[in-house]
Design a protein around this motif. Structure first.
Motif, PDB file in Angstrom:
ATOM      1  N   GLY A  68     -50.024 -83.755  12.944  1.00 46.76           N
ATOM      2  CA  GLY A  68     -49.244 -82.764  13.820  1.00 46.76           C
ATOM      3  C   GLY A  68     -49.754 -81.457  13.731  1.00 46.76           C
ATOM      4  N   LEU A  69     -51.113 -81.202  13.199  1.00 48.58           N
ATOM      5  CA  LEU A  69     -51.610 -79.810  13.399  1.00 48.58           C
ATOM      6  C   LEU A  69     -52.970 -79.906  13.796  1.00 48.58           C
ATOM      7  CD1 LEU A  69     -51.491 -80.055   9.233  1.00 48.58           C
ATOM      8  CD2 LEU A  69     -49.966 -78.534  10.857  1.00 48.58           C
ATOM      9  N   CYS A  70     -53.255 -78.780  14.518  1.00 41.91           N
ATOM     10  CA  CYS A  70     -54.453 -78.784  15.238  1.00 41.91           C
ATOM     11  C   CYS A  70     -54.915 -77.131  15.458  1.00 41.91           C
ATOM     12  CB  CYS A  70     -54.255 -79.372  16.735  1.00 41.91           C
ATOM     13  SG  CYS A  70     -53.158 -78.312  17.690  1.00 41.91           S
ATOM     14  N   GLY A  71     -56.161 -76.947  15.326  1.00 40.25           N
ATOM     15  CA  GLY A  71     -56.882 -75.744  15.418  1.00 40.25           C
ATOM     16  C   GLY A  71     -58.218 -75.677  15.253  1.00 40.25           C
ATOM     17  N   VAL A  72     -59.018 -74.397  15.350  1.00 36.40           N
ATOM     18  CA  VAL A  72     -60.391 -74.315  15.019  1.00 36.40           C
ATOM     19  C   VAL A  72     -60.437 -73.550  13.830  1.00 36.40           C
ATOM     20  CG1 VAL A  72     -62.390 -73.033  16.016  1.00 36.40           C
ATOM     21  CG2 VAL A  72     -60.768 -74.355  17.560  1.00 36.40           C
ATOM     22  N   VAL A  73     -61.087 -74.165  12.830  1.00 35.12           N
ATOM     23  CA  VAL A  73     -61.391 -73.573  11.441  1.00 35.12           C
ATOM     24  C   VAL A  73     -62.719 -72.895  11.435  1.00 35.12           C
ATOM     25  CG1 VAL A  73     -62.418 -75.848  10.483  1.00 35.12           C
ATOM     26  CG2 VAL A  73     -61.465 -74.232   9.111  1.00 35.12           C
ATOM     27  N   ASP A  74     -62.899 -71.985  10.887  1.00 37.94           N
ATOM     28  CA  ASP A  74     -64.184 -71.545  10.652  1.00 37.94           C
ATOM     29  C   ASP A  74     -65.346 -72.327  10.303  1.00 37.94           C
ATOM     30  OD1 ASP A  74     -62.930 -69.064  11.335  1.00 37.94           O
ATOM     31  OD2 ASP A  74     -62.637 -68.619   9.124  1.00 37.94           O
ATOM     32  N   ALA A  75     -65.087 -73.291   9.585  1.00 38.78           N
ATOM     33  CA  ALA A  75     -66.218 -74.331   9.252  1.00 38.78           C
ATOM     34  C   ALA A  75     -65.924 -75.531   8.717  1.00 38.78           C
ATOM     35  CB  ALA A  75     -67.372 -73.633   8.673  1.00 38.78           C
TER      36      ALA A  75
END
Length: 190
Positions: A68-75
């Motif tokens: 249920g989570l999504c996104g661009v993490v730094d690394a």
């Protein structure tokens, strides 16, 4: 609206629910010089942390989706065969790591666990101003906090508006204060 919740929105909600609401309704703060600088130093910071932690592999700015989570993490750093999200903060670390920073890192860890299908035990936060790396264990309590916060954000997606609450340490420098009505009634002398 997207059905998945971005971990940066988890962080923002825990810092101030009203600011998260403004972001979700299209009033996001425009990128500042500090934000742009953060992106410039991010790659170098990730490489330094990966080396210090002995990472076998580095994924720069991957999009994670799951749970249920999504996104661009730094690394994502691969340590002993497992993924460990790394969030870079252009700041000095506070004496105690703020819960909103921990929750954002934990949310990326939950997403990584689903995304890669591998157990994720931790995440890391790197504070660029001091070069300190903070270990964030993915505890049951932190996962529950992420889940609860995601539920609150879904309530906003379904039409709920959180009531702004004044906080003397946060509001005076907040970009969203003009929407909350928490602007200073005093005129500054120059």
């Amino acid at each position: 609206m997207s059905t998945c919740i971005n971990p940066s929105l988890i962080r923002q909600y825990l810092y101030c629910p009203a600011a998260a609401y403004y972001i979700m309704t299209g009033a996001a703060e425009p990128p500042t010089e500090r934000m742009r600088t953060g992106k410039e130093v991010q790659r170098e910071a990730v490489e330094a942390v990966a080396k210090a932690l002995g990472a076998e592999k580095i994924e720069h700015s991957p999009r994670l989706e799951g749970g249920g989570l999504c996104g661009v993490v730094d690394a994502v750093l691969w340590l002993r065969g497992r993924p460990a999200p790394l969030e870079v903060k252009l700041a000095k670390p506070p004496r105690k790591i703020p819960v909103h920073h921990k929750a954002q890192a934990a949310a990326y860890a939950v997403a990584a666990q689903h995304h890669y299908g591998k157990a994720v035990a931790s995440a890391y936060i790197y504070y660029t101003e001091t070069g300190e790396v903070k270990y964030i264990a993915l505890t049951r309590d932190l996962v529950e906090l992420v889940k609860h916060t995601a539920q609150q954000i879904r309530k906003i997606q379904n039409g709920w508006t959180p009531t702004p609450a004044y906080h003397p340490a946060k509001c005076p420098s907040c970009w969203y204060r003009k929407y909350c009505g928490f602007t200073s009634p005093h005129v500054e002398k120059i």
